[in-house]
Each structure stands twice: as C-alpha cells, then as structure tokens.
Design an enzyme around this catalytic site. Structure first.
Site: not given
Ligand code: GLN
Length: 515
Positions: A159, A183, A84
């Site tokens: 994400s 995510s 990532k």
């Molecule tokens: N979708 C959640 C957010 O936008 C979690 C994102 C994540 O785990 N990085 O905060």
C-alpha cells in the site's frame, strides 16, 4: 553540478557536510523534479513545498554555523523525505488515503515524524497509498492512482506505493512507509528500491493511523541500503507513547554495514517459490542467492511448512483488527460527516457509506463476520493459533540459519486495473511477505535485477527479531557486489505526456497545503 535528484541519501549527506551543496539547492532540485514528473507519477496527496524550503533554510543554518561542526549535525540534516499519508503531521492534512479523513489536520506529529524532524529531515509532502493501507497496488486510494516510474501503465505496488514511486522517481531521497503484510517490501520490489520492515516493536506506532495494530510497523524506503539504515537509526527505539514499542537498545546500523557475510548461514525456504512465481523472478532471486554464497555465506534449503496457511490466516486477523480500528470513523470526530442527515445513527451510516471505498468496506465486513458471536472461535481464535504455528516455523528455521532469503513478490509490477476486480489475485501479491508480519520479524527488499521487460525484481531477506543490523549488512554486501541499484527509471519514461487515463489530475490530488 550533476543532477542532485539522483544522489543517494549518504552521498547527499557527504556533500552537505562538506558544504559542496546546500540543503536549499538540494530541496529546490527535488521540488523541480517533483513538479516535472508528478503529473505522470502522482505519488503525492499533499505537497509541503514551502515548509520544505523553510526546513532546508534551517538545515543550511545548522550546517554552516561559523565555527560549527557540520559533521556533528543530525544525520538527515537537509535531506528531502516523503511521508506516507498515514503518519500524523502537525498542521498538515493526513488522510490515510481515505476520503473519510479528507480535511483532517492533526494537531500533533507521529513519533516517527517528530524523530525525523529532530534528525533534520526536510519534508516534501505526504504520499499516496491504498485506503487505510489495505491493498497491494495503491489503486484503492481515495485520491487517484499512482503510477510506477519504470512503466506508467503499471502499478507501483502498495500500500505504500506513493512513497516507493516518489523515491524511485527522484521526488525525494528517502521516504517512510508502513508494512502490515508487505506494504513496504512489495512496493520497494516493484519500484526497484530498498524497503525495510523492522521488527514489530522496533519503531513506535504512535500517531500512525492504525490498520491492524498487531501487525503494523513503519519503515524506510531508499535508493541503496545505506539510506534505509540512516532512517532506521533516526526513528528506532522505545517510545513511552507506544506501549508496544520495545526497550531493546538501538545499535549503530551504519557502522554495521561493512564487514561482509563470510560464514553467515542463509536459509532458502522452499515453500516461497509459490506456483505463479514468474520465471524471471525465480531465476533472478536464485541468482542473487548464488551470489550471496559466492560472497561467503553458507546457503541451505529449509522448510516452513505452515506457509500455505499464511494468506488465509492473515485475511482473518487483519480484517478483524480493521473492523475494530475503523469503528471510530463515524463523522463525530474527524474528517467527513454527513451533516445533511439529522438523525444521528443514520448520519453515521451515511458518513461511512460515503467516506469508505469498496476494499475498506469489504475488510470491515470480513472482520466483523470473523469476530461475531458463533464465528469467533471458528475463525478468529483458530487464526490466532495458526499464527503461533507460523511463528514456530520461523523459530525453528532460525535455529539453523541467521537469515532467510526469498522472492519479495511472485511477480514484477502488474498493469493498472489488472487485479482490481479480483481481490484474491490482489491478496496473492503478498504471499511471500505476510508470514513475516505474523511472526513480527524484520524483512528487507533489495533489488536483484530486471525481468525481460525491464521491470525490477526484488530479493527479500528475513531476519531474527531485532536483528535489522544483520539484514542491512547482508543487503549492503549483496548490493555492493551488483549494479542494480545504480539503474534508475529514465526521465524519458516520465515525460511521455498524458498517461493511461488521459493525464487528468485526480480531484483532491497533490495540493499545496500550509496551515
Ligand atoms: N496487501 C496487504 C493488505 O492489503 C498488506 C498491506 C499492508 O502491508 N499494509 O492487507
């Protein structure tokens, strides 16, 4: 030789060690596959093909040393891995999905990257992600949108959507993502693969671009549970460079996989089948839980009454940490700088205005508001108290149960653009995963079937702190009793030609960089 890109990581390991395939062959096959499907999937921001081939050469040398011991080589020797784009990689651009960091080339490796390197991994590139990991669809990236390999009109989740899509599409065998509120698990669910979020502190955060420091944790994606165990084995453990990394000993995760689940107590939190859960998701998750019972687990219902407050609490705490963590991006240290503006404060404002996307700005504003004088007690402090109550729910549940089983995501992959205008709908994607981060617990997604439209559905298993071994064993036992992990997105899906937005390659999208 069969298509090497459909190998799982442990299958590749066995063939590499027996010298039936070379690391170079495997890496070339993966890079060819990547070239063929990337125009449609767009999982990567930066490719590192040259570096990958060099690393593969090194891996072959290590595996083939005359009189050497291929079995004794590190576990990931010669295995193609994607990262990532928020893990700092020495000499390779690291953007965290944000234009504000475009051109930032870290002078050092994140600890997890260094550990994967030491374990022999071959790095194929840096994957696309929601900007600063804020999102559930990878659509908030500053570098274009990634598509779900099962259906190119749909999101891969987020994400860490690039990492999940890359593994599902065979553009790498393993990937690393991060999980602050879901995510890793949610994109793994939407892409039909395994994704593990370790206990907070299990894996070092050093060199990982921070989103919400009290929640962020790095973890693996793989086809099949064993691959995630291999990655966790390589990256877990205390790191003197991260004061929040934990000293607990790292068990032998691979050795722990067989052994079955007879007598294991699995709790099913009734609050996790939230309104809005798709019928196919509920049906398949309940069928998976019945399968766990058939495999010998004792299954019972449990209540986590504070679940309802999870989303609201998370959306105070995470943005508060964002408003603090993202204060450093002002054009004076890294990436974008508004050099056309001579006045310093104005230049900083302009840098942030130009470099951050809408969702990032929204979170900074939410967080700054929640922390501001007069509101701190009402919002931030209150949220911290509710966080403790949420953790208490889990503590009580784990007095009676060893593992909890829930849906990972209430829905399968949604259409590109479907939720971008409605932040709350997007936030709801993580309603089953966020509480796990707030309690600091480990969670894993394991595929448990396909909905009526052929899209993957995922089962989430939640464990006690530092008990990733049990999660991996339950997931493995379940997986071995099903066929879901053998089904892969068809090549035909990814060769339909131009996708939803006319096949335009995103500006700044996957470029070769070697510095
Ligand atoms: N979708 C959640 C957010 O936008 C979690 C994102 C994540 O785990 N990085 O905060």
């Amino acid at each position: 030789m069969a298509d090497l890109t459909t190998l799982t990581a442990p299958e590749a390991r066995r063939l590499l060690v027996r010298r039936e395939i070379s690391a170079r062959e495997l890496t070339r096959a993966v890079l060819d596959r990547l070239q063929a499907v990337e125009p449609d999937v767009r999982a990567f921001i930066t490719l590192t093909a040259d570096e990958a081939l060099q690393q593969a050469g090194g891996a072959d040398a290590a595996l083939g040393t005359p009189g050497g011991d291929p079995q004794g080589t590190p576990l990931l020797t010669g295995i193609p891995v994607a990262l990532k784009d928020l893990f700092c990689t020495r000499g390779v651009q690291t953007t965290s999905g944000s234009r504000i960091l475009e051109g930032f080339v870290p002078p050092f490796d994140a600890t997890v990257v260094a550990r994967l390197r030491a374990a022999g991994a071959v790095f194929v590139g840096k994957t696309n992600m929601d900007e600063f990991a804020m999102g559930s669809s990878t659509e908030s990236s500053g570098f274009g949108k990634t598509r779900n390999p099962w259906d190119l009109q749909r999101v891969p989740g987020g994400s860490s959507g690039g990492s999940a899509a890359a593994v599902a599409a065979g553009e790498c065998l393993l990937a690393l993502g991060t999980d602050t509120g879901g995510s890793i698990r949610q994109p793994a669910s939407l892409c039909g693969i395994v994704g593990l979020k370790p206990t907070y502190g299990r894996v070092s955060r050093y060199g990982m671009i921070a989103f919400a420091s009290s929640l962020d944790q790095a973890g693996p994606f793989s086809v099949g549970v064993e691959g995630s165990a291999m990655v966790l084995q390589a990256v877990a453990g205390l790191d003197p460079l991260d004061a929040t990394s934990a000293p607990q000993a790292v068990p032998d995760y691979l050795a722990g996989l067989p052994g079955g689940i007879k007598g294991l107590r699995i709790g099913v939190p009734k609050e996790y089948f939230v309104p809005g859960t798709e019928p196919d998701v509920e049906r398949l998750v309940r069928a998976a839980i019945a399968q766990l019972a058939a495999l010998g687990a004792e299954v019972g219902e449990v209540s986590l009454p504070y679940t309802d407050y999870g989303l609201a609490t998370y959306y105070i705490i995470a943005p508060a940490e964002v408003s603090s963590n993202l204060a450093r991006y002002n054009g004076t240290k890294y990436g974008l700088a508004a050099l056309d503006e001579p006045e310093m404060v104005r230049a900083m404002e302009l840098t942030r205005q130009r470099g951050f996307g809408d969702e990032t700005k929204r979170r900074i504003m939410l967080g700054t508001y929640a922390l501001s004088s007069g509101y701190y007690d009402a919002y931030y402090l209150k949220a911290q108290k509710v966080r403790t109550l949420i953790k208490g729910d889990f503590d009580r549940a784990f007095e009676r149960f060893d593992v909890l089983a829930t849906p990972t995501s209430p829905t399968t992959a949604f259409r590109l653009g479907e939720k971008t205008q409605d932040p709350l709908a997007m936030y709801l994607s993580d309603v089953c995963t966020l509480p796990v981060n707030m309690a600091g617990l480990p969670g894993i997604n394991v595929p448990c079937g396909f909905d009526g439209g052929g899209l993957p559905v995922g089962l989430q298993l939640i464990g006690r702190p530092f008990d990733e071994a049990t999660l991996l064993r339950v997931a493995y036992t379940y997986e071995q009793s099903t066929d879901h992990h053998r089904r892969r997105p068809g090549r035909e899906v990814m060769s339909q030609g131009p996708g939803v937005d006319g096949g335009v390659v995103p500006a700044g999208g996957a470029q070769e960089t070697r510095r």
